[in-house]
Design an enzyme around this catalytic site. Structure first.
Site, PDB file in Angstrom:
ATOM      1  N   HIS A   1      47.996  46.131  29.255  1.00 21.78           N
ATOM      2  CA  HIS A   1      48.843  44.701  29.820  1.00 21.78           C
ATOM      3  C   HIS A   1      50.569  44.907  29.207  1.00 21.78           C
ATOM      4  CE1 HIS A   1      45.010  42.198  29.614  1.00 21.78           C
ATOM      5  NE2 HIS A   1      45.273  43.003  30.861  1.00 21.78           N
TER       6      HIS A   1
ATOM      7  N   GLU B   1      37.882  50.975  34.936  1.00 23.97           N
ATOM      8  CA  GLU B   1      37.224  50.011  34.254  1.00 23.97           C
ATOM      9  C   GLU B   1      35.612  50.552  34.424  1.00 23.97           C
ATOM     10  OE1 GLU B   1      38.648  47.487  32.953  1.00 23.97           O
ATOM     11  OE2 GLU B   1      39.844  46.423  34.124  1.00 23.97           O
TER      12      GLU B   1
ATOM     13  N   ASN C   1      38.103  44.930  26.181  1.00 26.50           N
ATOM     14  CA  ASN C   1      39.762  44.775  26.068  1.00 26.50           C
ATOM     15  C   ASN C   1      39.925  46.443  25.617  1.00 26.50           C
ATOM     16  OD1 ASN C   1      42.340  43.035  25.498  1.00 26.50           O
ATOM     17  ND2 ASN C   1      40.728  42.258  26.861  1.00 26.50           N
TER      18      ASN C   1
ATOM     19  N   ARG D   1      33.132  40.574  22.583  1.00 28.28           N
ATOM     20  CA  ARG D   1      33.714  40.576  23.738  1.00 28.28           C
ATOM     21  C   ARG D   1      34.996  41.541  23.949  1.00 28.28           C
ATOM     22  NH1 ARG D   1      33.932  36.366  28.811  1.00 28.28           N
ATOM     23  NH2 ARG D   1      35.047  37.835  30.281  1.00 28.28           N
TER      24      ARG D   1
ATOM     25  N   GLU E   1      34.848  35.330  23.666  1.00 31.70           N
ATOM     26  CA  GLU E   1      35.440  36.485  22.905  1.00 31.70           C
ATOM     27  C   GLU E   1      35.878  35.714  21.566  1.00 31.70           C
ATOM     28  OE1 GLU E   1      38.475  38.724  25.262  1.00 31.70           O
ATOM     29  OE2 GLU E   1      39.599  38.836  23.667  1.00 31.70           O
TER      30      GLU E   1
ATOM     31  N   LYS F   1      36.478  34.969  32.928  1.00 33.29           N
ATOM     32  CA  LYS F   1      37.698  34.712  32.386  1.00 33.29           C
ATOM     33  C   LYS F   1      38.618  34.420  33.717  1.00 33.29           C
ATOM     34  CE  LYS F   1      38.457  37.518  28.153  1.00 33.29           C
ATOM     35  NZ  LYS F   1      39.100  38.862  27.598  1.00 33.29           N
TER      36      LYS F   1
ATOM     37  N   HIS G   1      46.667  47.384  37.655  1.00 34.37           N
ATOM     38  CA  HIS G   1      45.772  46.941  36.543  1.00 34.37           C
ATOM     39  C   HIS G   1      45.135  48.189  36.091  1.00 34.37           C
ATOM     40  CE1 HIS G   1      44.028  44.800  33.359  1.00 34.37           C
ATOM     41  NE2 HIS G   1      42.691  45.014  33.991  1.00 34.37           N
TER      42      HIS G   1
ATOM     43  N   HIS H   1      43.471  47.929  26.987  1.00 33.28           N
ATOM     44  CA  HIS H   1      44.220  46.985  27.487  1.00 33.28           C
ATOM     45  C   HIS H   1      45.160  46.193  27.148  1.00 33.28           C
ATOM     46  CE1 HIS H   1      40.694  46.812  30.274  1.00 33.28           C
ATOM     47  NE2 HIS H   1      41.177  45.676  30.928  1.00 33.28           N
TER      48      HIS H   1
ATOM     49  N   LYS I   1      28.430  44.463  31.307  1.00 32.85           N
ATOM     50  CA  LYS I   1      29.422  43.278  31.148  1.00 32.85           C
ATOM     51  C   LYS I   1      28.413  41.956  30.632  1.00 32.85           C
ATOM     52  CE  LYS I   1      33.661  40.601  32.184  1.00 32.85           C
ATOM     53  NZ  LYS I   1      34.871  40.742  32.759  1.00 32.85           N
TER      54      LYS I   1
ATOM     55  N   ARG J   1      39.476  18.044  38.018  1.00 33.49           N
ATOM     56  CA  ARG J   1      39.118  18.390  36.426  1.00 33.49           C
ATOM     57  C   ARG J   1      37.890  19.452  36.613  1.00 33.49           C
ATOM     58  NH1 ARG J   1      39.808  12.971  35.005  1.00 33.49           N
ATOM     59  NH2 ARG J   1      42.099  12.968  34.138  1.00 33.49           N
TER      60      ARG J   1
HETATM   61  N1  LIG Z   1      38.856  38.148  34.714  1.00 37.12           N
HETATM   62  C1  LIG Z   1      38.330  39.385  34.268  1.00 37.12           C
HETATM   63  O1  LIG Z   1      37.449  39.619  33.486  1.00 37.12           O
HETATM   64  C2  LIG Z   1      39.335  40.684  35.044  1.00 37.12           C
HETATM   65  C3  LIG Z   1      38.606  41.864  34.725  1.00 37.12           C
HETATM   66  C4  LIG Z   1      39.294  43.023  35.021  1.00 37.12           C
HETATM   67  C5  LIG Z   1      40.646  42.901  35.862  1.00 37.12           C
HETATM   68  N2  LIG Z   1      41.090  41.396  35.990  1.00 37.12           N
HETATM   69  C6  LIG Z   1      42.339  41.161  36.769  1.00 37.12           C
HETATM   70  O2  LIG Z   1      41.954  41.814  38.149  1.00 37.12           O
HETATM   71  C7  LIG Z   1      43.085  42.123  38.790  1.00 37.12           C
HETATM   72  C8  LIG Z   1      43.110  43.353  39.382  1.00 37.12           C
HETATM   73  O3  LIG Z   1      42.034  43.381  40.343  1.00 37.12           O
HETATM   74  P1  LIG Z   1      41.927  44.452  41.851  1.00 37.12           P
HETATM   75  O4  LIG Z   1      42.170  45.680  41.135  1.00 37.12           O
HETATM   76  O5  LIG Z   1      40.901  43.980  42.269  1.00 37.12           O
HETATM   77  O6  LIG Z   1      43.347  44.101  42.290  1.00 37.12           O
HETATM   78  P2  LIG Z   1      43.575  43.221  43.554  1.00 37.12           P
HETATM   79  O7  LIG Z   1      43.103  41.839  43.658  1.00 37.12           O
HETATM   80  O8  LIG Z   1      45.243  43.103  43.874  1.00 37.12           O
HETATM   81  O9  LIG Z   1      42.976  43.976  44.705  1.00 37.12           O
HETATM   82  C9  LIG Z   1      43.823  45.395  44.884  1.00 37.12           C
HETATM   83  C10 LIG Z   1      44.309  45.567  46.500  1.00 37.12           C
HETATM   84  O10 LIG Z   1      43.229  45.755  47.490  1.00 37.12           O
HETATM   85  C11 LIG Z   1      43.056  44.934  48.441  1.00 37.12           C
HETATM   86  N3  LIG Z   1      41.852  44.871  48.959  1.00 37.12           N
HETATM   87  C12 LIG Z   1      40.789  44.227  47.948  1.00 37.12           C
HETATM   88  N4  LIG Z   1      39.568  44.383  48.478  1.00 37.12           N
HETATM   89  C13 LIG Z   1      39.573  45.041  49.683  1.00 37.12           C
HETATM   90  C14 LIG Z   1      39.025  45.511  50.812  1.00 37.12           C
HETATM   91  N5  LIG Z   1      37.560  45.248  50.837  1.00 37.12           N
HETATM   92  N6  LIG Z   1      39.496  46.146  51.682  1.00 37.12           N
HETATM   93  C15 LIG Z   1      40.949  46.297  51.843  1.00 37.12           C
HETATM   94  N7  LIG Z   1      41.745  45.730  50.877  1.00 37.12           N
HETATM   95  C16 LIG Z   1      41.101  45.314  49.860  1.00 37.12           C
HETATM   96  C17 LIG Z   1      43.837  43.541  47.845  1.00 37.12           C
HETATM   97  O11 LIG Z   1      44.369  42.905  48.954  1.00 37.12           O
HETATM   98  C18 LIG Z   1      44.992  44.286  47.238  1.00 37.12           C
HETATM   99  O12 LIG Z   1      46.123  44.559  47.582  1.00 37.12           O
HETATM  100  C19 LIG Z   1      44.336  42.077  37.588  1.00 37.12           C
HETATM  101  O13 LIG Z   1      45.228  41.166  37.858  1.00 37.12           O
HETATM  102  C20 LIG Z   1      43.303  42.109  36.302  1.00 37.12           C
HETATM  103  O14 LIG Z   1      44.077  41.311  35.279  1.00 37.12           O
HETATM  104  C21 LIG Z   1      40.462  40.445  35.436  1.00 37.12           C
HETATM  105  O1  LIG Z   2      35.912  40.094  30.536  1.00 38.93           O
HETATM  106  C1  LIG Z   2      36.794  40.591  29.419  1.00 38.93           C
HETATM  107  O2  LIG Z   2      36.748  40.223  28.493  1.00 38.93           O
HETATM  108  C2  LIG Z   2      37.747  41.829  29.587  1.00 38.93           C
HETATM  109  O3  LIG Z   2      38.405  41.913  28.740  1.00 38.93           O
HETATM  110  C3  LIG Z   2      37.927  42.564  30.962  1.00 38.93           C
HETATM  111  C4  LIG Z   2      39.219  43.096  31.222  1.00 38.93           C
HETATM  112  O4  LIG Z   2      39.065  44.362  31.910  1.00 38.93           O
HETATM  113  C5  LIG Z   2      40.121  42.198  32.017  1.00 38.93           C
HETATM  114  O5  LIG Z   2      41.226  42.928  32.427  1.00 38.93           O
HETATM  115  C6  LIG Z   2      40.532  40.871  31.107  1.00 38.93           C
HETATM  116  O6  LIG Z   2      41.109  40.256  32.153  1.00 38.93           O
HETATM  117  C7  LIG Z   2      41.405  41.167  30.356  1.00 38.93           C
HETATM  118  O7  LIG Z   2      41.362  40.082  29.422  1.00 38.93           O
HETATM  119  P1  LIG Z   2      42.604  39.264  28.652  1.00 38.93           P
HETATM  120  O8  LIG Z   2      41.850  38.534  27.618  1.00 38.93           O
HETATM  121  O9  LIG Z   2      42.879  40.486  27.723  1.00 38.93           O
HETATM  122  O10 LIG Z   2      43.417  38.740  29.295  1.00 38.93           O
HETATM  123 ZN   LIG Z   3      40.694  44.959  32.965  1.00 39.61          ZN
END
Ligand SMILES: NC(=O)c1ccc[n+]([C@@H]2O[C@H](COP(=O)([O-])OP(=O)(O)OC[C@H]3O[C@@H](n4cnc5c(N)ncnc54)[C@H](O)[C@@H]3O)[C@@H](O)[C@H]2O)c1
Ligand SMILES: O=C(O)C(=O)C[C@@H](O)[C@H](O)[C@H](O)COP(=O)(O)O
Ligand SMILES: [Zn+2]
Length: 371
Positions: free
Chosen positions: A255, A189, A248, A244, A240, A147, A269, A251, A230, A125
């Protein structure tokens, strides 16, 4: 002693935390965690590529500090943000007998951060977690703000939870092993923050992007500025309900394109966000809101940085406009069936537009497919 070049505080009351940025933080993670969270054991979630490139540094520092740990390794890539892998991570944490007050560590990019954070939010939980972002994208965006979640066949990030980390450790030297394509994807980003409401930052990026890509001091500064931006937004609107949504920008289009390309290497992404931001500027221009030269300037900078900027840049064929519109209709910003887009009056002047006419979006996408 760890070298901390920048600290950003995310002032969220009882959920407040620090983002520590520095060149060698993974090597000192054990000492930092041991002091901050006495008695904790650790469940490290990482992916196969990060396990090869960066995990040994973290394990050595945890061992040096005498901290107990278990590692759960998932496949690298966007398709790992799935129900299947949530189950694998949660069951792995339980099998390791981690208690509710132990800590999950997300070591990796945004995929690992979103997946591990979500798994932490539902295990027993709710377990606490620490973000150790190793991609540029994760250091400037996904590790901050809470998120977490996974993709669904119905759309991107449609399952998840808001769950803030207890700490973010962004090790700048981890970026040395990241591929150039992944670095560029993360840079989209970075550019986003300038385009939202900081035209001076966008100009600074135009002037400094070569140093950021080369790993000079501008890289750490850019990462810290993005985190501070951020953090400001998240502090104002954690869940959001308002501003916030500006984060996006790009996006809604991005997306839909990620879903259409099967959450695969065809479109990362950050690449979807790059194309999406150009589309958002061009669409705003078509609606008579923004000057055409701003869309051109945004596209030129992203292209110069090695990013795709048009639908034609996506390898393979795309689904129909109707398919893309169906994905857009599943966006989480949809309210009472009405589309919300982040539009703009120009560089650094993004705004939230509710009730966008789907017929106009569809006609615009048709135009862009022919461009
Ligand atoms: N939660 C949020 O607020 C938020 C914000 C933006 C994006 N996202 C999400 O994040 C994801 C994209 O993240 P990403 O671009 O980091 O992709 P990812 O996590 O797939 O990493 C990119 C690639 O690089 C590799 N990698 C990462 N760090 C490395 C390093 N130091 N050395 C060698 N290889 C490395 C990973 O293994 C992967 O193959 C998407 O799913 C997106 O929706 C979330
Ligand atoms: O943190 C946020 O808020 C963002 O929108 C950051 C984005 O870069 C990120 O890709 C986020 O995961 C998108 O959010 P979502 O709510 O559209 O899934
Ligand atoms: Zn993003």
């Amino acid at each position: 002693m760890a070298q901390i070049s920048h600290t950003v505080h995310v002032a969220l009351g009882e959920r407040a935390y620090d983002i520590l940025i520095g060149p060698d933080l993974l090597d000192h993670a054990g000492a930092i965690l041991g002091e901050k969270f006495p008695g904790c054991r650790y469940g490290i979630v990482t992916d196969t590529e990060v396990a090869r490139a960066q995990l040994p540094r973290l394990l050595a520092s945890l061992d040096k500090a005498g901290l107990a740990h278990q590692t759960i390794t998932v496949p690298a890539g966007e398709s790992t943000k799935s129900w299947e892998h949530v189950q694998i991570v949660v069951e792995g944490l339980l099998a390791a007998k981690l208690e509710r007050n132990d800590l999950v560590i997300a070591l990796g990019g945004g995929v690992v951060g979103d997946l591990a954070g979500f798994a932490a939010s539902i295990t027993r939980r709710g377990m606490d977690f620490v973000q150790m972002p190793t991609s540029l994208l994760a250091q400037v965006d996904s590790s901050v703000g809470g998120k977490t979640g996974i993709n669904s066949p119905h759309g991107k990030n449609l399952v998840g939870a808001f769950h803030q980390p207890k700490l973010v450790l962004a090790d700048l030297s981890a970026l040395d092993t990241l591929s150039p394509r992944q670095f560029a994807a993360g840079y989209a980003e970075v550019v986003k923050y300038g385009l939202i409401d900081d035209p001076e930052f966008f100009e600074w990026l135009e002037a400094n992007h070569a140093e950021i890509f080369a790993g000079g001091p501008a890289r750490g500064e850019a990462i810290a500025r993005c985190c501070a931006h951020k953090a400001r937004v998240v502090i104002e609107d954690e869940r959001e309900t308002g501003v916030r949504a500006l984060l996006n920008l790009g996006h809604t289009f991005g997306h839909a394109l990620e879903k259409d390309t099967g959450y695969s290497d065809r479109l990362l992404h950050g690449e979807g966000v790059s194309i999406g931001m150009v589309l958002a500027h061009t669409f705003s221009n078509r609606l008579g809101l923004a000057p055409g030269q701003d869309a051109g300037r945004v596209a030129a900078h992203l292209r110069k940085s090695g990013l795709p900027t048009t639908l034609a840049d996506i390898p393979g064929s795309l689904g129909s406009t109707e398919t893309l519109m169906a994905a857009i209709a599943q966006d989480k910003k949809v309210s009472r069936g009405a589309l919300t887009f982040i539009l703009t009056r120009g560089i650094g002047q993004a705004f939230i537009e509710k009730n966008v006419d789907p017929a106009k979006v569809s006609a615009f996408l048709e135009e862009m497919r022919k461009a």
